[in-house]
Design a protein around this motif. Structure first.
Motif, PDB file in Angstrom:
ATOM      1  N   SER A  81      84.887 119.655  37.403  1.00  0.00           N
ATOM      2  CA  SER A  81      85.835 118.693  37.200  1.00  0.00           C
ATOM      3  C   SER A  81      86.516 119.099  35.649  1.00  0.00           C
ATOM      4  CB  SER A  81      85.358 117.462  37.005  1.00  0.00           C
ATOM      5  OG  SER A  81      84.700 117.014  38.314  1.00  0.00           O
ATOM      6  N   ALA A  84      89.056 121.712  36.477  1.00  0.00           N
ATOM      7  CA  ALA A  84      90.349 121.056  37.040  1.00  0.00           C
ATOM      8  C   ALA A  84      91.237 120.508  36.085  1.00  0.00           C
ATOM      9  CB  ALA A  84      89.857 120.109  38.049  1.00  0.00           C
ATOM     10  N   PRO A 146      86.073 120.153  43.431  1.00  0.00           N
ATOM     11  CA  PRO A 146      87.206 119.542  42.881  1.00  0.00           C
ATOM     12  C   PRO A 146      87.947 120.997  42.202  1.00  0.00           C
ATOM     13  CG  PRO A 146      85.259 119.245  41.676  1.00  0.00           C
ATOM     14  CD  PRO A 146      84.775 119.604  42.819  1.00  0.00           C
ATOM     15  N   THR A 198      96.639 116.232  40.032  1.00  0.00           N
ATOM     16  CA  THR A 198      95.277 116.978  39.888  1.00  0.00           C
ATOM     17  C   THR A 198      94.567 116.463  38.661  1.00  0.00           C
ATOM     18  OG1 THR A 198      96.426 119.237  40.494  1.00  0.00           O
ATOM     19  CG2 THR A 198      94.367 119.080  39.420  1.00  0.00           C
ATOM     20  N   SER A 202      90.598 114.447  38.708  1.00  0.00           N
ATOM     21  CA  SER A 202      89.592 115.117  38.106  1.00  0.00           C
ATOM     22  C   SER A 202      89.135 114.190  37.083  1.00  0.00           C
ATOM     23  CB  SER A 202      90.046 116.274  37.368  1.00  0.00           C
ATOM     24  OG  SER A 202      90.557 117.293  38.242  1.00  0.00           O
TER      25      SER A 202
END
Length: 299
Positions: A81, A84, A146, A198, A202
């Motif tokens: 995450s 991301a 992710p 995005t 995240s």
């Protein structure tokens, strides 16, 4: 799917994108330079930023595949995450850079006259990046990764950018040079949208946000089918990279022995593991079902 297989599959998908992106970067930089296209050269610089982002994601996957330890009892999945989030920042910065370049070009009023090689480079990029997006998003969704889903969105961002680049450079090739920066400027707003989406998803995972309600309902129904479980009092879950950590509170007969309730809880956990391969751990708390109770919580 075993834990190692999951990470190997994600790693393979990202590495394919990594090397194809490297080849596209070299092709676009060369085509932009020798084909006298500012838009295609800028697209090549964008691919260089993506090259860095994908490299960071590979590092995150390597860290995320490490099993839990004393310092990280819930594993290292949050690294995906974090990666991301980094990719979303790269996407947003790329959009800002493209918007600035298009405005700067129109202000100065100096438009290039690109060669055919620049047009072909933009067309090839669209095809390759769209194929990469579809492949990456399919693997990313199957794994619930992710990091891989963020990279997939980055591939889609590149495909969208290259569509605008192709339109602009094609018009410029046939004489309407002003369309090159205009198309790039419009595309930057699509890029901002992809970066925001995005970042939002995240950040939601990093903040331990709940996953989809449909998934929680499916786990609840599965747990309540196990003999001895009167009902699911509460269910919570959070992401840790490709895995979910689930907290269940089960109502059971208060006269049940500890040994029997433990056996039922173990069966519930096994059923969840058998039906949901993205669940990494299930923590179960048992409540007596014949009386109301309040949960102690300071959050």
């Amino acid at each position: 799917m075993l834990r190692g297989e999951r990470f190997n599959k994600a790693d393979r998908a990202i590495r394919i994108g990594f090397w194809l992106n490297a080849m596209l970067m070299i092709m676009k930089l060369a085509a932009g330079h020798y084909g006298d296209s500012e838009a295609v050269f800028a697209d090549g610089v964008e691919s260089a930023c993506d090259f860095i982002a994908i490299g960071m994601t590979l590092v995150a996957l390597k860290l995320g595949r490490k099993p839990y330890d004393e310092d990280h009892p819930y594993g290292h999945g949050k690294a995906e995450s974090l990666s991301a989030i980094f990719v979303s920042v790269i996407i947003g910065a790329t959009g800002a850079w493209i918007l600035y370049g298009s405005i700067s070009t129109m202000v100065h009023g100096t438009y290039p006259n690109p060669a055919l090689i620049a047009v072909l480079a933009a067309a090839v990029t669209i095809v390759v990046k769209e194929l990469l997006y579809r492949y990456s998003v399919r693997v990313g969704r199957s794994l619930g990764s992710p990091a891989l889903l963020a990279i997939a969105k980055d591939h889609r961002k590149d495909a969208v950018t290259s569509v605008a680049t192709l339109i602009g450079v094609s018009f410029a090739y046939f004489g309407a040079s002003v369309m090159d920066p205009i198309a790039a400027g419009i595309t930057s707003f699509f890029i901002f949208s992809i970066g925001y989406q995005t970042f939002r998803s995240s950040a939601h995972e990093l903040m331990d946000g709940q996953p989809e309600q449909e998934l929680l309902r499916a786990i609840t129904l599965l747990a309540e089918k196990v003999e001895g479980v009167d009902q699911v009092h509460e269910i919570r879950a959070r992401h840790s990279g490709q895995f979910l950590i689930v907290d269940l509170k089960l109502d059971m007969n208060p006269e049940m022995t500890v040994k029997r309730s433990h056996a039922i809880a173990t069966q519930v956990k096994e059923e969840i593991f058998d039906h949901f391969n993205n669940v990494g751990d299930v923590m179960i708390h048992i409540n007596p079902s014949d009386e109301p109770h309040e949960d102690l919580n300071r959050l």
